[in-house]
Write a protein that holds these residues in place. Structure first.
Motif, short mmCIF file in Angstrom:
data_model
loop_
_atom_site.label_atom_id
_atom_site.label_comp_id
_atom_site.label_asym_id
_atom_site.label_seq_id
_atom_site.Cartn_x
_atom_site.Cartn_y
_atom_site.Cartn_z
N PHE A 63 2.05 22.40 20.35
CA PHE A 63 1.84 23.89 20.17
C PHE A 63 1.48 23.90 18.72
CE2 PHE A 63 5.19 22.94 22.92
CZ PHE A 63 5.17 23.85 23.94
N CYS A 64 0.14 24.54 18.45
CA CYS A 64 -0.73 24.52 17.30
C CYS A 64 0.28 25.52 16.53
CB CYS A 64 -1.92 24.81 17.76
SG CYS A 64 -2.98 23.79 18.71
N GLU A 65 0.44 25.20 15.22
CA GLU A 65 0.75 26.34 14.32
C GLU A 65 -0.02 26.42 13.13
OE1 GLU A 65 5.14 25.69 13.58
OE2 GLU A 65 5.09 24.22 14.94
N TRP A 66 -0.48 27.57 12.66
CA TRP A 66 -1.29 27.67 11.37
C TRP A 66 -0.77 27.23 10.33
CZ3 TRP A 66 0.13 30.36 7.13
CH2 TRP A 66 1.33 31.04 7.30
N ASP A 67 0.29 27.08 10.07
CA ASP A 67 0.86 26.74 8.74
C ASP A 67 1.15 25.04 8.58
OD1 ASP A 67 3.04 26.78 10.54
OD2 ASP A 67 4.46 27.52 8.85
N LYS A 68 0.71 24.37 9.57
CA LYS A 68 1.07 22.91 9.78
C LYS A 68 -0.42 22.26 9.47
CE LYS A 68 5.46 23.19 10.96
NZ LYS A 68 6.26 23.48 9.76
N ASP A 69 -0.81 21.99 8.37
CA ASP A 69 -2.23 21.13 8.06
C ASP A 69 -2.44 20.18 9.03
OD1 ASP A 69 -2.67 23.21 6.27
OD2 ASP A 69 -2.04 21.86 4.62
N GLU A 115 -4.94 28.66 16.51
CA GLU A 115 -4.40 28.50 15.21
C GLU A 115 -4.71 27.23 14.73
OE1 GLU A 115 -0.04 29.40 15.05
OE2 GLU A 115 -0.56 31.22 16.14
N ALA A 116 -5.38 26.26 15.38
CA ALA A 116 -5.98 25.13 14.97
C ALA A 116 -7.28 25.00 14.31
CB ALA A 116 -6.02 24.16 16.27
N ASP A 159 -10.18 28.55 12.46
CA ASP A 159 -10.11 29.94 12.02
C ASP A 159 -11.40 30.62 13.00
OD1 ASP A 159 -12.78 29.47 10.99
OD2 ASP A 159 -11.75 28.77 9.08
N ASP A 160 -11.63 31.71 12.79
CA ASP A 160 -12.75 32.63 13.67
C ASP A 160 -14.18 32.07 13.77
OD1 ASP A 160 -12.79 34.63 15.22
OD2 ASP A 160 -14.06 35.63 13.91
N ASP A 161 -14.27 31.21 12.50
CA ASP A 161 -15.67 30.60 12.50
C ASP A 161 -15.56 29.02 13.01
OD1 ASP A 161 -16.94 32.97 11.62
OD2 ASP A 161 -16.29 32.33 9.42
N ASN A 162 -14.66 28.53 12.86
CA ASN A 162 -14.83 27.01 13.01
C ASN A 162 -13.35 26.72 13.72
OD1 ASN A 162 -15.75 24.39 12.86
ND2 ASN A 162 -14.90 23.95 10.87
N ASN A 163 -13.38 25.89 14.83
CA ASN A 163 -12.33 25.37 15.45
C ASN A 163 -12.65 23.94 16.03
OD1 ASN A 163 -9.98 24.68 16.99
ND2 ASN A 163 -9.26 26.97 17.01
N PRO A 164 -12.49 22.89 15.40
CA PRO A 164 -13.04 21.79 15.83
C PRO A 164 -12.17 21.08 17.16
CG PRO A 164 -12.67 21.47 13.47
CD PRO A 164 -11.99 22.83 13.95
N LEU A 165 -10.85 21.62 17.26
CA LEU A 165 -10.14 21.03 18.29
C LEU A 165 -10.67 21.78 19.63
CD1 LEU A 165 -7.84 19.55 19.56
CD2 LEU A 165 -6.27 21.61 18.94
#
Length: 196
Positions: A7-13, A89-90, A92-98
């Motif tokens: 579960f990806c969470e936006w606030d977990k770096d 959430e892993a 952003d709108d421009d870049n999501n390596p996962l």
């Protein structure tokens, strides 16, 4: 047959780092698939625990997931699922390596492993999975709305018994939910616990 959930969470770096996600999925699978765990441990023992450190994310996916899972005897295994929730959430709108990594590598997994990904329809995720046949669940869809309405009616039946404006109340709850099943379930839970 869900074998692994992430579960990806936006606030977990730490979860935004693709290699940590791959390692976490590998670990969770190893706890559920003894034959996979055996192959994976043999590989780590033979090469040393630091052999993974200099690899690209794609090579890491290959070494921890694709290769060891492909070495397992299929033998009519039941299909199992990997679930990754909140993929948007892993990144952003421009870049999501996962999302990019998964889109480029999921087809390499054995046929008995299915992958369910959930995400909001954000740019980077949509671009990554543009070549796949995706299913969009629109919360404003009439069928979705009907499911939430039925949920309210069923789970609040006792509380709404004998109430003259029952359908008005359910319609107002449906409007307030704005298509969010989470809202509906939390509201019902609050009513049943007498918090609402």
């Amino acid at each position: 047959h869900v074998m692994c959930g992430f579960f990806c969470e936006w606030d977990k770096d730490g979860q935004k780092i693709t290699r940590n996600v791959i390692k976490s999925i590998s670990f969770k699978l190893a706890t559920r698939l003894p034959d996979y765990r055996k192959i994976l441990l043999a590989k780590i023992i033979a090469r040393g625990s630091d052999f993974l450190s200099g690899m690209s994310d794609s090579d890491l996916f290959d070494q921890l997931l694709t290769q060891p899972l492909s070495e397992l005897i299929d033998g009519g295994r039941e299909r199992c699922l990997l679930v990754i929730d909140g993929l948007d959430e892993a990144g952003d709108d421009d870049n999501n390596p996962l999302a990019d990594l998964l889109a480029d590598n999921l087809y390499k997994l054995p046929h008995w492993i299915g992958v369910v990904l959930t995400s909001r329809p954000e740019g980077a995720v949509k671009r990554a999975f543009g070549r796949y046949n995706t299913f969009e669940c629109n919360p404003l869809n009439r069928d979705h709305e009907a499911d939430i309405k039925e949920y309210f009616e069923y789970y609040l039946a006792k509380e709404l018994e004998g109430v003259s404006n029952r359908s008005e109340i359910v319609e107002k709850l449906l409007d307030n939910s704005e298509g969010s099943f989470l809202y509906a379930s939390m509201f019902v839970e609050g009513v049943q616990k007498k918090e609402i």
